[in-house]
Design an enzyme around this catalytic site. Structure first.
Site, PDB file in Angstrom:
ATOM      1  N   HIS A   1      16.816  45.639 -13.089  1.00 25.73           N
ATOM      2  CA  HIS A   1      15.568  45.475 -13.008  1.00 25.73           C
ATOM      3  C   HIS A   1      14.827  46.351 -14.221  1.00 25.73           C
ATOM      4  O   HIS A   1      13.768  45.777 -14.741  1.00 25.73           O
ATOM      5  CB  HIS A   1      14.865  45.991 -11.710  1.00 25.73           C
ATOM      6  CG  HIS A   1      15.099  45.092 -10.616  1.00 25.73           C
ATOM      7  ND1 HIS A   1      16.186  44.913 -10.039  1.00 25.73           N
ATOM      8  CD2 HIS A   1      13.913  44.366  -9.961  1.00 25.73           C
ATOM      9  CE1 HIS A   1      15.894  44.034  -9.090  1.00 25.73           C
ATOM     10  NE2 HIS A   1      14.440  43.563  -8.904  1.00 25.73           N
TER      11      HIS A   1
ATOM     12  N   CYS B   1      20.161  49.869 -13.657  1.00 22.02           N
ATOM     13  CA  CYS B   1      19.730  48.956 -12.648  1.00 22.02           C
ATOM     14  C   CYS B   1      18.991  47.692 -13.432  1.00 22.02           C
ATOM     15  O   CYS B   1      18.397  48.110 -14.562  1.00 22.02           O
ATOM     16  CB  CYS B   1      18.540  49.651 -11.784  1.00 22.02           C
ATOM     17  SG  CYS B   1      17.800  48.239 -10.850  1.00 22.02           S
TER      18      CYS B   1
ATOM     19  N   GLU C   1       9.492  43.743  -7.814  1.00 26.06           N
ATOM     20  CA  GLU C   1       9.564  42.786  -7.057  1.00 26.06           C
ATOM     21  C   GLU C   1       8.093  42.194  -6.509  1.00 26.06           C
ATOM     22  O   GLU C   1       8.053  40.999  -6.337  1.00 26.06           O
ATOM     23  CB  GLU C   1      10.398  43.040  -5.863  1.00 26.06           C
ATOM     24  CG  GLU C   1      11.987  42.959  -6.132  1.00 26.06           C
ATOM     25  CD  GLU C   1      12.778  41.499  -6.265  1.00 26.06           C
ATOM     26  OE1 GLU C   1      12.261  40.760  -5.561  1.00 26.06           O
ATOM     27  OE2 GLU C   1      13.457  41.704  -7.438  1.00 26.06           O
TER      28      GLU C   1
END
Ligand code: DGL
Length: 270
Positions: A196, A194, A162
Site C-alpha cells: 500500500h 507494504c 483503503e
C-alpha cells in the site's frame, strides 16, 4: 488462465501497475480481499487462512502462478503454504525476496553466503503483523551481515488508504517517519515493506529527507517476475483477459482504485 496477483486490498494494485507496464502481453487476474482488509492487524494464523483461501481461489480460476503482492501475507503464509506443498503445476511467490536482493546488491536468485553490503542502517516501514513476524530481518540475514534494521509498525496507514482518506494517510506516514527517526536518526535506506505504501511514496521520501534511498517493491517485483516468466513461460497460461475481483463492495473498491491509480478500474464481486 493468467497470472494471479493477490493482496488484502488495494495495495497490490501498485504491483499490478508495474507488472502490467513491464509485461504488457501477460494477462493478470487481480484479487483484493477488501472485505477482510487490513491484514496487518490480524494474527498470523488468521492471515495464513485468508491468504490460503484466496490463493486456492485464483488457482481454481486457472492462474497457475500466483504472486502474493502483500508483505503481510508473504510474511505469515508463504513459507507455510510452500512447506505444506502446493498442487501439481501451481506456484505461489512473494514480494520480499526481490526487495531484499536489491537492497543487498544481488542478482535474482543469488543464494551465495551472506556478505557485507554498502547499506548499513535500514529503516523498515511495514504493517504491525509484518514487523512482528521479523520475516524481513530473517531474509536479510541470509544475504547480508552487519546491517542494522529499525522497524516501524505503521498502524492506521492501510485503513486510511483503503478508506480513500489520503489526508489522514499522509499525517500518519509523517508521524511514523518521525517515530522511526527518533530510534534511528540517520538511516541510509528506507524500505517500504507494504504494497500500500508506494501510493504514499512521495510523502515517505519528503518526510525522510534527502540522502535516504527509498526501496519500493513494484518495479523490483516486476523485474523479477519478468525474469521468472522468461525462464518459465509455461506459467503464463493461455488466457487473454485482465480481471479485477474483490471480496468487498465492487463499487466502492472500483472508486478507490480509480482514485489511486488515476485510471478507470472496474472490480467485479468474487
Ligand atoms: N498491502 C499489504 C502488505 O503489503 C497488506 C496491508 C494490510 O492489509 O494490512 O503488507
Amino acid at each position: 488462465m493468467a497470472v494471479g496477483i493477490f493482496d488484502s486490498g488495494l495495495g497490490g494494485l501498485t504491483v499490478l501497475d508495474a507488472v502490467t507496464k513491464r509485461l504488457p502481453d501477460v494477462p493478470f487476474v487481480y484479487l483484493g480481499d477488501n472485505a477482510h482488509a487490513p491484514y496487518g492487524v490480524r494474527d498470523a494464523d488468521d492471515v495464513c487462512d485468508l491468504t490460503s483461501k484466496a490463493v486456492h481461489e485464483l488457482w481454481g480460476r486457472g492462474c497457475d502462478l500466483v504472486i502474493l503482492a502483500c508483505n503481510t501475507a508473504s510474511a505469515a503464509a508463504l513459507r507455510r503454504m510452500q512447506e505444506a506443498g502446493v498442487p501439481d503445476g501451481k506456484r505461489v511467490l512473494g514480494v520480499f525476496v526481490p526487495l531484499i536482493e536489491a537492497l543487498t546488491e544481488r542478482e535474482w536468485g543469488d543464494n551465495s553466503p551472506p556478505r557485507e553490503v554498502q547499506t548499513k542502517h535500514v529503516a523498515l516501514f511495514a504493517t504491525p503483523a509484518t514487523v512482528r513476524s521479523r520475516a524481513f530481518q530473517r531474509e536479510l540475514a541470509f544475504r547480508a551481515v552487519g546491517v542494522d534494521v529499525e522497524a516501524q509498525a505503521c498502524g492506521g496507514v492501510v485503513d486510511a488508504i483503503e478508506d480513500g482518506d489520503l489526508i489522514l494517510a499522509e499525517a500518519l506516514v509523517r508521524s511514523h517517519v518521525d517515530a522511526l527517526k527518533r530510534k534511528m536518526p540517520d538511516p541510509d535506506a528506507a524500505v517500504l515493506g507494504c504494497t500500500h505504501y508506494p501510493l504514499m511514496e512521495h510523502i515517505f521520501a519528503d518526510a525522510l529527507g534527502e540522502g535516504v534511498k527509498v526501496f519500493s517493491q513494484p518495479n523490483l517485483v516486476a523485474e523479477s517476475l519478468a525474469d521468472y516468466l522468461a525462464r518459465r513461460p509455461d506459467m503464463i497460461g493461455s488466457g487473454k483477459t485482465n480481471q479485477f475481483l474483490t471480496t468487498g463492495d465492487p463499487k466502492t473498491v472500483s472508486n478507490h482504485a480509480t482514485q489511486f491509480l488515476r485510471r478507470q478500474i472496474s472490480f467485479d464481486a468474487l
